[in-house]
Structures are given as structure tokens and as C-alpha cells.
Design a protein around this motif. Structure first.
Motif, PDB file in Angstrom:
ATOM      1  N   ILE A  74       0.846  -1.203   0.000  1.00  0.00           N
ATOM      2  CA  ILE A  74       0.000   0.000   0.000  1.00  0.00           C
ATOM      3  C   ILE A  74       0.876   1.246   0.000  1.00  0.00           C
ATOM      4  CG2 ILE A  74      -1.599   1.337   1.431  1.00  0.00           C
ATOM      5  CD1 ILE A  74      -2.928  -1.315   2.203  1.00  0.00           C
ATOM      6  N   LEU A  75       1.955   1.212   0.777  1.00  0.00           N
ATOM      7  CA  LEU A  75       2.876   2.351   0.821  1.00  0.00           C
ATOM      8  C   LEU A  75       3.534   2.567  -0.532  1.00  0.00           C
ATOM      9  CD1 LEU A  75       4.224   4.520   2.607  1.00  0.00           C
ATOM     10  CD2 LEU A  75       5.987   2.831   3.156  1.00  0.00           C
ATOM     11  N   ARG A  76       3.933   1.501  -1.196  1.00  0.00           N
ATOM     12  CA  ARG A  76       4.581   1.620  -2.503  1.00  0.00           C
ATOM     13  C   ARG A  76       3.617   2.124  -3.577  1.00  0.00           C
ATOM     14  NH1 ARG A  76       9.364  -0.297  -4.151  1.00  0.00           N
ATOM     15  NH2 ARG A  76      10.773  -1.168  -2.598  1.00  0.00           N
ATOM     16  N   LEU A  77       2.361   1.732  -3.488  1.00  0.00           N
ATOM     17  CA  LEU A  77       1.372   2.217  -4.456  1.00  0.00           C
ATOM     18  C   LEU A  77       1.186   3.730  -4.315  1.00  0.00           C
ATOM     19  CD1 LEU A  77      -1.317  -0.606  -4.296  1.00  0.00           C
ATOM     20  CD2 LEU A  77       0.103  -0.022  -6.269  1.00  0.00           C
ATOM     21  N   GLY A  78       1.307   4.225  -3.097  1.00  0.00           N
ATOM     22  CA  GLY A  78       1.271   5.658  -2.867  1.00  0.00           C
ATOM     23  C   GLY A  78      -0.069   6.304  -3.155  1.00  0.00           C
ATOM     24  N   VAL A  79      -0.042   7.616  -3.249  1.00  0.00           N
ATOM     25  CA  VAL A  79      -1.262   8.400  -3.475  1.00  0.00           C
ATOM     26  C   VAL A  79      -1.812   8.153  -4.875  1.00  0.00           C
ATOM     27  CG1 VAL A  79      -2.150  10.744  -3.723  1.00  0.00           C
ATOM     28  CG2 VAL A  79      -0.694  10.162  -1.770  1.00  0.00           C
ATOM     29  N   LYS A  80      -0.939   8.060  -5.865  1.00  0.00           N
ATOM     30  CA  LYS A  80      -1.393   7.926  -7.244  1.00  0.00           C
ATOM     31  C   LYS A  80      -2.266   6.698  -7.442  1.00  0.00           C
ATOM     32  CE  LYS A  80       0.235   7.666 -12.037  1.00  0.00           C
ATOM     33  NZ  LYS A  80       1.424   7.630 -12.938  1.00  0.00           N
ATOM     34  N   HIS A  81      -1.889   5.592  -6.848  1.00  0.00           N
ATOM     35  CA  HIS A  81      -2.636   4.338  -7.007  1.00  0.00           C
ATOM     36  C   HIS A  81      -3.324   3.933  -5.707  1.00  0.00           C
ATOM     37  CE1 HIS A  81      -1.127   3.681 -11.046  1.00  0.00           C
ATOM     38  NE2 HIS A  81       0.100   3.928 -10.618  1.00  0.00           N
ATOM     39  N   ALA A  82      -3.818   4.935  -4.987  1.00  0.00           N
ATOM     40  CA  ALA A  82      -4.508   4.666  -3.725  1.00  0.00           C
ATOM     41  C   ALA A  82      -5.751   3.818  -3.943  1.00  0.00           C
ATOM     42  CB  ALA A  82      -4.884   5.984  -3.041  1.00  0.00           C
ATOM     43  N   TYR A  83      -6.404   3.972  -5.091  1.00  0.00           N
ATOM     44  CA  TYR A  83      -7.611   3.178  -5.351  1.00  0.00           C
ATOM     45  C   TYR A  83      -7.272   1.687  -5.379  1.00  0.00           C
ATOM     46  CZ  TYR A  83     -11.970   1.639  -7.486  1.00  0.00           C
ATOM     47  OH  TYR A  83     -13.162   1.001  -7.735  1.00  0.00           O
ATOM     48  N   GLU A  84      -6.160   1.343  -5.993  1.00  0.00           N
ATOM     49  CA  GLU A  84      -5.728  -0.058  -6.014  1.00  0.00           C
ATOM     50  C   GLU A  84      -5.292  -0.507  -4.617  1.00  0.00           C
ATOM     51  OE1 GLU A  84      -6.624   1.160  -9.662  1.00  0.00           O
ATOM     52  OE2 GLU A  84      -5.085   2.185  -8.483  1.00  0.00           O
TER      53      GLU A  84
END
Length: 284
Positions: A74-84
Motif C-alpha cells: 500500500i505504501l509503494r502504491l502511494g497516493v497515485k494508485h490509492a484506489y488499487e
């Protein structure tokens, strides 16, 4: 401490040394999650083998590793891919409900059943995908898992009350529905606190995140915006893209708290847990 090769912010080493972190106004969900992951790594490395020999403590250790990995993703996905990241949070929620249900009542017995149900799950999965493997290899694997399952006969073979015929149970849990297990947890907490049972908000959160996982109609509507020129991809489907990070950190803290209690090893991590809970209260 390092998280997947990334240098954590100043918050993590401050907490790992047990110092009081006072600059609450500068803490973000990202730094809070990094600090929680750093503590999870320290607990994984620091717990003595003798402390996690019981089924309940061993399962708690497995839950910690699984949740820590989800939190890192979740941390690596970050804000941009928060939906995923919401889909990963759904997994953390389900683990949370199951883990809490296992710990109440006959915790060691329920943990044992969960752990020993592994060959049942592998057998069911392999039967569904056996067609993609050479026939001889598939049959050999099925036979192996069937032998392993036979060793759990005393746990999972039950008799039909009407016919007396014995068959394998389909779940490791006596309450097969996740919502029923959550109800048990809420009833248990209410009885301990001598207060009315709380609402099942967490199950609503689970249902909401499940829509994204299963690709339901709501999940399709969330990624599209309507414009005069026609439908366009929504750049950010989340109203608060940092919420998944805060949720992941919260679930991870709760796992550390429960595991260290079951393993009777809370003292080395108590101050850091208190500090992290204080940060959470400021962020929520």
C-alpha cells in the motif's frame, strides 16, 4: 531500519529508540505507516522462537508478516494508485476480523484449526486448476494433499445429525460467514466493556472495499468522470487517497499489539506502541 530498500523518515528511528515524538503536526499517514512497518520488522526479528510456539502466537506471527507485506505494498502504491491500495486494504480487513475471532473464546483451538486447514484449501484449489497440469503430476499432487488432509480427520470430519453420514467440513471456522464471526467479536468486546454492542462499521468498510476487488458496478463508476466530450478516466478516484495508508498502519499496530500480548513479549515494544497510538489519534 530499512523498508524494502527505502530509507524511512525521521519518525521511524525516533520511535525505534523509544523517544517521545512531539512534532505531531508534521506527521503524515505516509510517515506513520513507515514507522509502523519499521516496528513490525523489529518485532519479527526480535521475537524469540520460544515465545511463538503456541498455535495462537504462531498464527499471530503469520498474520503480522502477511499484514506487514500488505502495508508495504500500500505504501509503494502511494497516493497515485490509492484506489488499487483499497483492494489490499480489503484483505487486511478480512484478516483482522478472522484474527480477532480466532483470539476470543477457545483461541488456541481455533488457531489450530486454521493452521491445520491448509491441506483442505490446497486440495480444493488444485482440483479446480488440475486440468492445466500433466495428468500424472496432478494426480500425484492430489493424492499427497489428500493424505495430509486425512491427518486432520479428528478436526474436520463431522456426522450429519439426521443421517449419521460423516463428511469433511467446508471451513476451518464453526461460523462460516465472515459477518457472523464479526458479530461474535463485537458481542465479546461489549461483554468485556459492559456496554451495548458496537455497530458493524468495519463490515461496511469490508463490503465497500470488496466492490473494488470484484469489479462491481460501483467500482466502474468510481474510475470514470462524465464530461461534455464524453466519459473520461478519473485521475484520482479516491476522495482521500491517504486513507488506505492510515488504515493499513492502524491494522498493523493492532496486530503488533495482539501478537506481543499473546507471545508475552510486550515490554520491549510497549513505549513505541503507545507513541504510535498517540500519533493515530492525532491523524484520524
Amino acid at each position: 531500519a530499512r523498508v524494502q530498500g527505502c530509507r524511512p523518515p525521521q519518525l521511524a528511528p525516533d520511535l525505534s529508540r523509544g523517544l517521545i515524538y512531539k512534532a505531531y503536526t508534521t506527521v503524515t499517514p505516509q510517515s506513520f505507516l513507515r514507522a509502523t512497518i519499521a516496528l513490525a520488522h523489529r518485532v519479527e526479528r526480535g521475537l524469540r522462537r520460544s515465545r511463538i510456539r503456541s498455535h495462537k502466537a504462531f498464527l499471530g506471527f503469520c498474520v503480522l508478516v502477511r499484514r506487514r507485506r500488505l502495508a508495504e505494498a500500500i505504501l509503494r502504491l502511494g497516493v497515485k494508485h490509492a484506489y488499487e491500495g483499497r483492494m489490499l486494504l480489503r484483505s487486511m480487513i478480512e484478516i483482522h476480523i478472522n484474527y480477532d475471532w480466532i483470539r476470543i473464546g477457545r483461541g488456541h483451538s481455533r488457531a489450530l484449526r486454521f493452521i491445520r486447514f491448509e491441506p483442505h484449501e490446497r486440495l480444493r484449489i488444485l482440483r479446480d486448476v488440475a486440468v492445466v497440469f500433466p495428468r500424472d503430476k496432478a494426480e500425484a499432487a492430489l493424492s499427497g494433499f489428500a493424505r495430509e488432509r486425512a491427518g486432520t480427520r479428528h478436526l474436520f470430519r463431522v456426522a450429519d445429525p439426521r443421517t449419521g453420514k460423516r463428511s469433511w467440513t467446508k471451513s476451518w471456522a464453526s461460523k462460516t460467514a465472515l459477518r457472523d464471526r464479526l458479530t461474535d467479536v463485537l458481542d465479546h468486546e461489549a461483554a468485556r466493556a459492559k456496554k451495548p454492542r458496537g455497530d458493524a462499521f468495519i463490515y461496511g468498510l469490508y463490503a465497500w472495499t470488496s466492490s473494488a476487488v470484484h469489479g462491481g458496478p460501483v467500482s466502474m463508476a468510481e474510475v470514470i468522470r462524465h464530461t461534455p466530450a464524453g466519459p473520461k478516466a478519473r485521475p484520482q478516484p479516491e476522495t482521500d487517497p491517504r486513507a488506505q495508508m492510515l488504515g493499513a498502519a492502524t491494522f498493523l499496530v493492532s496486530t503488533i499489539d495482539r501478537l506481543t500480548a499473546d507471545a508475552r513479549s510486550r515490554r520491549p515494544y510497549r513505549r513505541e506502541l503507545v507513541q504510535l497510538l498517540g500519533v493515530f489519534k492525532r491523524l484520524r
